[in-house]
Write a protein that holds these residues in place. Structure first.
Motif, short mmCIF file in Angstrom:
data_model
loop_
_atom_site.label_atom_id
_atom_site.label_comp_id
_atom_site.label_asym_id
_atom_site.label_seq_id
_atom_site.Cartn_x
_atom_site.Cartn_y
_atom_site.Cartn_z
N LEU A 478 0.92 -1.10 -0.05
CA LEU A 478 0.04 0.04 0.03
C LEU A 478 0.96 1.33 -0.04
CD1 LEU A 478 -2.58 -1.07 2.76
CD2 LEU A 478 -2.74 -1.18 0.16
N TRP A 479 0.38 2.29 -0.69
CA TRP A 479 1.38 3.25 -0.95
C TRP A 479 1.70 4.07 0.34
CZ3 TRP A 479 4.06 4.59 -5.24
CH2 TRP A 479 4.88 5.79 -4.85
N GLY A 480 2.90 4.31 0.62
CA GLY A 480 3.15 4.89 1.99
C GLY A 480 3.29 3.95 3.17
N ASP A 481 3.00 2.84 3.07
CA ASP A 481 2.80 1.88 4.15
C ASP A 481 4.44 1.20 4.47
OD1 ASP A 481 1.80 0.19 6.24
OD2 ASP A 481 1.37 -1.57 4.78
N GLU A 482 5.16 2.12 4.84
CA GLU A 482 6.64 1.77 4.79
C GLU A 482 6.69 0.30 5.62
OE1 GLU A 482 8.38 3.37 3.10
OE2 GLU A 482 7.11 5.00 2.52
N ASP A 483 6.15 0.24 6.84
CA ASP A 483 6.33 -0.87 7.42
C ASP A 483 5.60 -2.02 7.35
OD1 ASP A 483 4.26 0.07 8.69
OD2 ASP A 483 5.32 0.22 10.75
N GLY A 484 4.63 -1.91 6.40
CA GLY A 484 3.53 -2.92 6.23
C GLY A 484 2.45 -3.16 7.21
N SER A 485 2.29 -2.35 8.17
CA SER A 485 1.33 -2.48 9.15
C SER A 485 -0.16 -2.16 8.49
CB SER A 485 1.47 -1.37 10.28
OG SER A 485 1.76 -0.13 10.00
N ARG A 486 -0.44 -1.02 7.70
CA ARG A 486 -1.69 -0.81 7.20
C ARG A 486 -1.82 -2.29 6.34
NH1 ARG A 486 -3.72 4.27 3.75
NH2 ARG A 486 -5.52 4.50 4.53
N MET A 487 -1.24 -2.70 5.50
CA MET A 487 -1.48 -3.85 4.92
C MET A 487 -1.95 -4.99 5.82
SD MET A 487 -1.41 -5.70 1.59
CE MET A 487 0.08 -5.36 0.67
N ALA A 488 -1.22 -5.35 6.80
CA ALA A 488 -1.67 -6.19 7.87
C ALA A 488 -2.84 -5.91 8.43
CB ALA A 488 -0.51 -6.21 8.85
N ASP A 489 -2.97 -4.73 8.64
CA ASP A 489 -4.43 -4.35 9.32
C ASP A 489 -5.64 -4.49 8.46
OD1 ASP A 489 -2.88 -3.73 11.60
OD2 ASP A 489 -2.91 -1.80 11.43
N SER A 490 -5.21 -4.15 7.37
CA SER A 490 -6.45 -4.21 6.33
C SER A 490 -6.97 -5.64 5.95
CB SER A 490 -5.89 -3.51 5.01
OG SER A 490 -5.79 -2.22 5.35
N TYR A 491 -5.82 -6.58 5.79
CA TYR A 491 -6.54 -7.84 5.32
C TYR A 491 -6.02 -9.12 6.04
CZ TYR A 491 -6.33 -4.67 1.26
OH TYR A 491 -6.74 -3.60 0.31
N PHE A 492 -5.10 -8.96 7.07
CA PHE A 492 -4.69 -9.92 7.57
C PHE A 492 -4.81 -9.99 9.08
CE2 PHE A 492 -2.20 -9.53 3.69
CZ PHE A 492 -2.46 -10.74 3.30
N GLU A 493 -5.55 -9.11 9.93
CA GLU A 493 -5.61 -8.76 11.23
C GLU A 493 -6.45 -10.11 11.69
OE1 GLU A 493 -6.27 -5.36 14.36
OE2 GLU A 493 -7.59 -5.43 12.61
N LEU A 494 -7.57 -10.22 11.26
CA LEU A 494 -8.51 -11.29 11.74
C LEU A 494 -7.92 -12.80 11.95
CD1 LEU A 494 -11.14 -11.86 13.10
CD2 LEU A 494 -12.09 -12.12 10.90
N TYR A 495 -7.38 -13.20 10.39
CA TYR A 495 -6.74 -14.51 10.46
C TYR A 495 -5.20 -14.24 10.09
CZ TYR A 495 -11.74 -15.36 9.94
OH TYR A 495 -13.12 -15.94 10.38
N PRO A 496 -4.24 -14.17 10.75
CA PRO A 496 -2.99 -14.07 10.22
C PRO A 496 -2.40 -14.93 9.24
CG PRO A 496 -3.09 -13.54 12.86
CD PRO A 496 -4.35 -14.38 12.34
N GLY A 497 -1.83 -14.43 8.29
CA GLY A 497 -1.41 -15.21 7.14
C GLY A 497 -2.42 -15.65 6.19
N THR A 498 -3.61 -15.24 6.25
CA THR A 498 -4.66 -15.41 5.34
C THR A 498 -5.51 -14.36 5.07
OG1 THR A 498 -5.01 -17.84 6.32
CG2 THR A 498 -7.06 -16.65 5.34
N TRP A 499 -5.83 -14.03 4.06
CA TRP A 499 -6.56 -12.70 3.24
C TRP A 499 -7.85 -13.00 3.66
CZ3 TRP A 499 -4.60 -8.94 -0.07
CH2 TRP A 499 -5.76 -8.22 -0.49
#
Length: 646
Positions: A478-499
């Protein structure tokens, strides 16, 4: 509807199936790879069980034009962070412009006021070369961002392909977006070139875009040039812009810069209903292999096909539509209102241009149904073989209308996916039947499942839509998501490692699927959970109801169930409320009869036309509107006023 009660609407013709690309792919797999798969379900199971073998085979069979080969197909299957085709180089624009012969028709375009244009593949290549050279003269190179405030029209496509040919990263907004909505998207990615039209036509009116251009120029200091596309007037001019006719470089040679497989191709955006829209970055290679798979194998497109989808440049379906060039099809573009002067406009377009695949939104189909349109009776649609629908779940009544009014031999391709992957991961295939109200199959290479809250796979039960294995078109980042935290929160928070995609889905024992709406706007009444699409099917089935929005105000304790109605002209709530209550009680359950029906003038929708269920729920709970939703993300922000507690 239980599995045994499913109604068959369309069955593939065995003779035709043998001529499809997907049948050819199965034969090729047997001959070249020793992989024997008897039917679609077996092919899907293999495609998701051995990702490397499937995607490697698909890339070879579909003719991906690699400049340097990959070291392997999948170096890491981690999500997020999968590594596809490491070492490979290619270019999306080269793939798109290397398919058709010079005289083959590449683009057919019409505007609502009758303006029209056609381009052959030879003419398209010439125009892309002219704009590519002009961009290169400005120093545009790999990784630079090139943006457009422009409609679904040929010059927008030319600018995109020219930017992609250089390895620049593309992003676009529809010219009807408000200036704040455009700025929220473009300022964060710091573009170097802006393409913009002087104005646009919609619903019989002309709109001047030049004031928006001036404001964007003031807000984007990284711009080296603004190119003005003379869309409404050939004499169009604006301060500090270069007219298109002066910008292009006639006689330039066409070339393509090879880029790594995961080089950024374009940036799409989330709806941006709260905070800045997420900039979703997808790569050249991932889009090439995914769209080739979808368009060649699932849609069975090739030279001679005419592919139409009603879309604007602010929706991912524009990116999907123009990928029709990857398989040598003719892309049919329309710019304007689908209802001007009436709802027959798009069907007339399909007849005029002998469209073979007609794509639209579920709400458009619902509008045709409610207005009792009979397109096949009033237009020559003899070339049409499939109708695609997305953007919202297509109701069973919508399926019925297509079958009844367009013909039983028309394949109904109801598909679901998203901007996040720029593809459909549940949809249709030429060798799979269509059942009433169901999406025919899970897409090849898409490990889609329905999961319980505890992460357990479900069969024939409604659960969270998840993707358990990576797909090539998943976001690079995701643009500007330097540490990947926004990506993780958006798609992988509920089931880590699964979209986790955010939709409710049921997978039938046949492998077909039903989508029930967003899982974050579920109606949870007395412990009975239900998707909003089932509710809308009942309520909007009434001709007196033009639109609706259902909100369950429950949080920790059960709250009210509220149904907001936009009534058709001449209708009154007093007349229809008793029957609405009876129908909801019978079709859903007594728990899902609203506590209150409330009449409003319109339902707030995002710029892409989606109902704002979650923001309205927040507003009703007392969250200030400016915190619940960004008004610039809405097509009709004034509609929020009706939902603010007094």
């Amino acid at each position: 509807m239980t599995d045994n009660e499913a109604t068959l609407l369309w069955r593939p013709d065995p003779g035709h199936v043998e001529e499809t690309r997907i049948a050819g792919f199965r034969r090729w797999l047997a001959a070249e790879r020793g992989v024997e798969v008897a039917d679609y379900q077996a092919l899907w199971e293999w495609s998701t069980g051995d990702l490397e073998a499937f995607w490697g085979a698909a890339a070879e069979f579909l003719g991906v034009r690699f400049h340097t080969p990959a070291e392997r197909v999948l170096a890491s299957a981690d999500m997020p962070g999968a590594q596809w085709f490491p070492g490979a180089t290619l270019n999306y624009a080269e793939q798109a412009l290397s398919t058709g012969a010079d005289d083959d028709l590449a683009v057919v375009f019409e505007r609502e006021d009758g303006a029209a244009e056609q381009l052959t593949y030879g003419e398209l290549r010439t125009q892309v070369a002219e704009v590519r050279a002009a961009l290169a003269d400005l120093g545009v190179s790999q990784g630079d961002r090139v943006v457009a405030l422009a409609p679904n029209a040929p010059r927008t496509l030319v600018a995109f392909l020219a930017a992609a040919s250089l390895g620049a990263t593309w992003s676009s907004c529809s010219p009807d977006f408000g200036v704040r909505a455009v700025a929220d998207r473009f300022t964060q990615i710091e573009p170097v070139v802006l393409f913009a039209v002087d104005g646009y036509k919609y619903n019989g009116r002309a709109f001047d875009v030049r004031p928006t251009i001036a404001k964007l120029q003031a807000e984007i200091p990284t711009l080296r040039a603004t190119v003005l596309i003379d869309y409404l007037s050939p004499e169009a001019a604006a301060p500090d812009t270069i007219p298109w006719r002066q910008f292009v470089r006639p006689g330039a040679d066409l070339a393509f810069d090879p880029v790594p497989f995961d080089h950024p191709l374009w940036i799409l955006y989330s709806s941006g209903t709260t905070g800045l829209p997420k900039g979703i970055v997808q790569g050249h290679g991932g889009i090439v292999v995914e769209h080739l798979k979808q368009l060649a194998l699932h849609a069975d497109f090739g030279p001679g096909d005419r592919f139409f989808w009603f879309t604007t440049t602010g929706w991912m379906m524009w990116n999907y539509l123009v990928s029709g060039l990857l398989v040598g099809a003719t892309v049919v573009m329309y710019d304007g209102s689908p209802g001007h002067p009436d709802l027959n406009t798009l069907w007339a377009l399909a007849a005029r241009h002998q469209v073979t695949y007609f794509g639209t939104s579920a709400p458009y189909i619902q509008s045709c149904l409610k207005n009792h349109l009979k397109p096949a009776a009033t237009h020559d649609l003899s070339t049409l073989r499939a109708v695609g629908s997305t953007g919202a779940p297509l109701s069973p009544e919508g399926f019925r209308w297509i079958a009844d009014e367009l013909g039983k031999d028309i394949q109904i391709c109801s598909v679901s996916g998203g901007t996040d992957l720029c593809t459909a991961f549940v949809g249709s295939a030429p060798d799979v039947p269509v059942w009433l109200g169901e999406l025919s199959c899970r897409a090849l290479g898409a490990a889609v499942e329905s999961w319980s809250p505890a992460g357990e796979p479900l069969t024939d039960e409604v659960g969270e839509l998840v993707i358990t294995k990576p797909m090539p078109s998943m976001p690079l980042y995701l643009w500007g998501d330097e540490d990947g935290s926004r990506m993780a929160d958006s798609y992988f928070e509920l089931y880590p490692g699964t979209w986790r995609h955010g939709d409710w889905i049921r997978i039938t024992p046949r492998g077909s699927a039903v989508i029930y709406g967003r899982s974050d706007s579920t109606l949870n009444r007395g412990g009975v959970r239900m998707g909003t699409s089932e509710f809308y099917r009942v309520v909007e089935g009434f001709e007196q109801v033009a639109d609706s929005l259902v909100i369950d105000t429950s949080s920790d304790v059960e709250g009210e169930l509220l149904c907001f109605l936009v009534l058709a002209p001449g209708a009154s709530l007093a007349d229809i409320e008793p029957e609405l209550r009876r129908s909801l009680r019978s079709a859903l359950s007594p728990r899902h009869v609203p506590d209150r029906f409330i009449v409003v003038t319109e339902v707030p929708r995002t710029l892409n036309g989606k109902k704002c269920e979650v923001p309205v729920k927040k507003i009703l709970a007392g969250v200030p509107p400016e915190q619940a939703v960004s008004k610039d993300a809405l097509a009709n922000p004034d509609a929020l006023a009706a939902f603010i507690p007094s």
